[in-house]
Scaffold this active site. Structure first.
Site, PDB file in Angstrom:
ATOM      1  N   SER A  53     -37.348  21.303 -25.748  1.00  0.00           N
ATOM      2  CA  SER A  53     -36.544  20.742 -26.841  1.00  0.00           C
ATOM      3  C   SER A  53     -37.361  19.778 -27.684  1.00  0.00           C
ATOM      4  O   SER A  53     -37.158  19.677 -28.893  1.00  0.00           O
ATOM      5  CB  SER A  53     -35.293  20.049 -26.297  1.00  0.00           C
ATOM      6  OG  SER A  53     -35.634  19.037 -25.371  1.00  0.00           O
ATOM      7  N   GLU A  54     -38.311  19.049 -27.061  1.00  0.00           N
ATOM      8  CA  GLU A  54     -39.213  18.177 -27.810  1.00  0.00           C
ATOM      9  C   GLU A  54     -40.608  18.156 -27.202  1.00  0.00           C
ATOM     10  O   GLU A  54     -40.772  18.337 -25.989  1.00  0.00           O
ATOM     11  CB  GLU A  54     -38.688  16.735 -27.875  1.00  0.00           C
ATOM     12  CG  GLU A  54     -37.600  16.492 -28.899  1.00  0.00           C
ATOM     13  CD  GLU A  54     -36.222  16.573 -28.282  1.00  0.00           C
ATOM     14  OE1 GLU A  54     -35.233  16.622 -29.037  1.00  0.00           O
ATOM     15  OE2 GLU A  54     -36.120  16.602 -27.039  1.00  0.00           O
ATOM     16  N   CYS A  55     -41.567  17.940 -28.074  1.00  0.00           N
ATOM     17  CA  CYS A  55     -42.962  17.740 -27.697  1.00  0.00           C
ATOM     18  C   CYS A  55     -43.464  16.555 -28.518  1.00  0.00           C
ATOM     19  O   CYS A  55     -43.160  16.451 -29.716  1.00  0.00           O
ATOM     20  CB  CYS A  55     -43.782  18.995 -27.998  1.00  0.00           C
ATOM     21  SG  CYS A  55     -45.549  18.868 -27.632  1.00  0.00           S
ATOM     22  N   PHE A  77     -41.619  16.038 -32.159  1.00  0.00           N
ATOM     23  CA  PHE A  77     -41.261  17.314 -32.772  1.00  0.00           C
ATOM     24  C   PHE A  77     -40.274  18.056 -31.887  1.00  0.00           C
ATOM     25  O   PHE A  77     -40.427  18.119 -30.663  1.00  0.00           O
ATOM     26  CB  PHE A  77     -42.502  18.183 -32.985  1.00  0.00           C
ATOM     27  CG  PHE A  77     -43.401  17.698 -34.088  1.00  0.00           C
ATOM     28  CD1 PHE A  77     -43.343  18.268 -35.352  1.00  0.00           C
ATOM     29  CD2 PHE A  77     -44.290  16.663 -33.870  1.00  0.00           C
ATOM     30  CE1 PHE A  77     -44.165  17.814 -36.374  1.00  0.00           C
ATOM     31  CE2 PHE A  77     -45.119  16.205 -34.884  1.00  0.00           C
ATOM     32  CZ  PHE A  77     -45.053  16.785 -36.141  1.00  0.00           C
ATOM     33  N   HIS A  88     -35.033  10.833 -24.828  1.00  0.00           N
ATOM     34  CA  HIS A  88     -35.803  11.218 -23.641  1.00  0.00           C
ATOM     35  C   HIS A  88     -37.284  11.392 -23.969  1.00  0.00           C
ATOM     36  O   HIS A  88     -38.138  11.048 -23.141  1.00  0.00           O
ATOM     37  CB  HIS A  88     -35.175  12.440 -22.936  1.00  0.00           C
ATOM     38  CG  HIS A  88     -35.755  13.760 -23.253  1.00  0.00           C
ATOM     39  ND1 HIS A  88     -35.331  14.530 -24.322  1.00  0.00           N
ATOM     40  CD2 HIS A  88     -36.727  14.481 -22.635  1.00  0.00           C
ATOM     41  CE1 HIS A  88     -36.028  15.658 -24.349  1.00  0.00           C
ATOM     42  NE2 HIS A  88     -36.873  15.654 -23.336  1.00  0.00           N
TER      43      HIS A  88
END
Length: 300
Positions: A53-55, A77, A88
């Site tokens: 979901s995010e990096c 991102f 998170h």
């Protein structure tokens, strides 16, 4: 899309499980160290490739000429866009930065620079894996107009009579919050955005207060639409829990400290702990480095 040449130099990489009550039960985030030579397009490509979901990407803090001093800067991102803030990823990035050898300027706090400005993170507990961030101010709050609320209810497949209250609760990603009548209603939701194709608010957070003897006080779920229009559910969402906490405590529905459960339907055991200190709401939980190594920044 041509993202241009990339270095073949390996840089530190961590994958951190955030908010899990036990290992591998929270929300993972990928963290790439020493990212100052990457372009925005390259960061977005790597983020899509991780399929999380995010990096996030670690960078040196910027010198803006003020007295604000950050320990590091981060760009966050999702699969299809850059976010000014996300919860998170904030805690996961701080844990990864520490694991990569980062040493905070202040003994009691880590200071992160991101799109919404400076975010303070404190270390809690005795195990060293508990972190908490100070909830940023809401960018948008207040009531939702009736037409938009009806579209959201249609997408969720529920009627207005199960809604206790609805409001904007946006601290960056664009959340709209709905407080429903019971945890059972929250857990029964099976959203379908196809039922409301005109819906212009894709990021929806739903919650219900528990009044039983459960170890948690709030049941939370988070839904968003990805870049191809698919409805996805986030396992555990720090930004949403932060904004829900601000809204629900201000409105008198909850009193901090309290613990929120999220990810139940996805067989996750996310636990988000909200507390108040120094007049601010703090959002915390476990941060466990699950994968440690390096990432080759070459694409070919």
């Amino acid at each position: 899309m041509d993202i241009g040449p990339m270095s073949t130099t390996s840089t530190p990489f961590r994958q951190v499980d955030v908010f899990g009550e036990v290992p591998f039960s929270g929300n993972p985030v990928a963290v790439v160290g020493a990212s100052q030579d990457l372009t925005t397009e390259q960061m977005q490509a790597i983020s899509r490739w991780t399929n999380l979901s995010e990096c996030t990407f670690l960078l040196p803090p910027q010198d803006d000429g003020t007295d604000a001093v950050a320990d590091y800067r981060v760009r966050i991102f999702s699969l299809d866009q850059e976010l000014p803030f996300a919860g998170h990823p904030t805690l996961g990035t701080a844990r990864a930065w520490l694991d990569m050898g980062g040493v905070p300027t202040r003994e009691d706090l880590i200071v992160q620079e991101c799109g919404v400005g400076m975010v303070e993170i404190r270390r809690d507990g005795e195990d060293g894996e508990q972190l908490a961030f100070a909830a940023p101010e809401l960018l948008r709050s207040g009531s939702i107009d009736d037409a938009q609320l009806e579209q959201i209810l249609t997408a969720l497949g529920i009627s207005r009579d199960v809604v206790v209250e609805a409001a904007w609760a946006d601290n960056g990603p664009g959340w709209v919050g709905l407080l429903l009548d019971s945890p059972e209603t929250v857990l029964s939701l099976r959203p379908d955005y196809g039922r409301a194709p005109e819906l212009s608010t894709p990021d929806i957070g739903v919650a219900a207060v528990r009044d039983d003897d459960s170890a948690t006080d709030l049941e939370v779920r988070a839904f968003f639409r990805d870049d191809v229009g698919t409805v996805r559910e986030d396992p555990v969402t720090g930004s949403l829990n932060a904004s829900l906490g601000q809204w629900l405590t201000d409105a008198g529905h909850l009193t901090a400290p309290y613990t929120a459960a999220q990810g139940t339907v996805l067989d996750r055991r996310g636990r988000v702990r909200l507390s108040v200190a120094d007049g601010r709401l703090w959002v915390g939980g476990s941060t466990h480095v699950a994968v440690a190594g390096g990432i080759d920044l070459g694409l070919g």
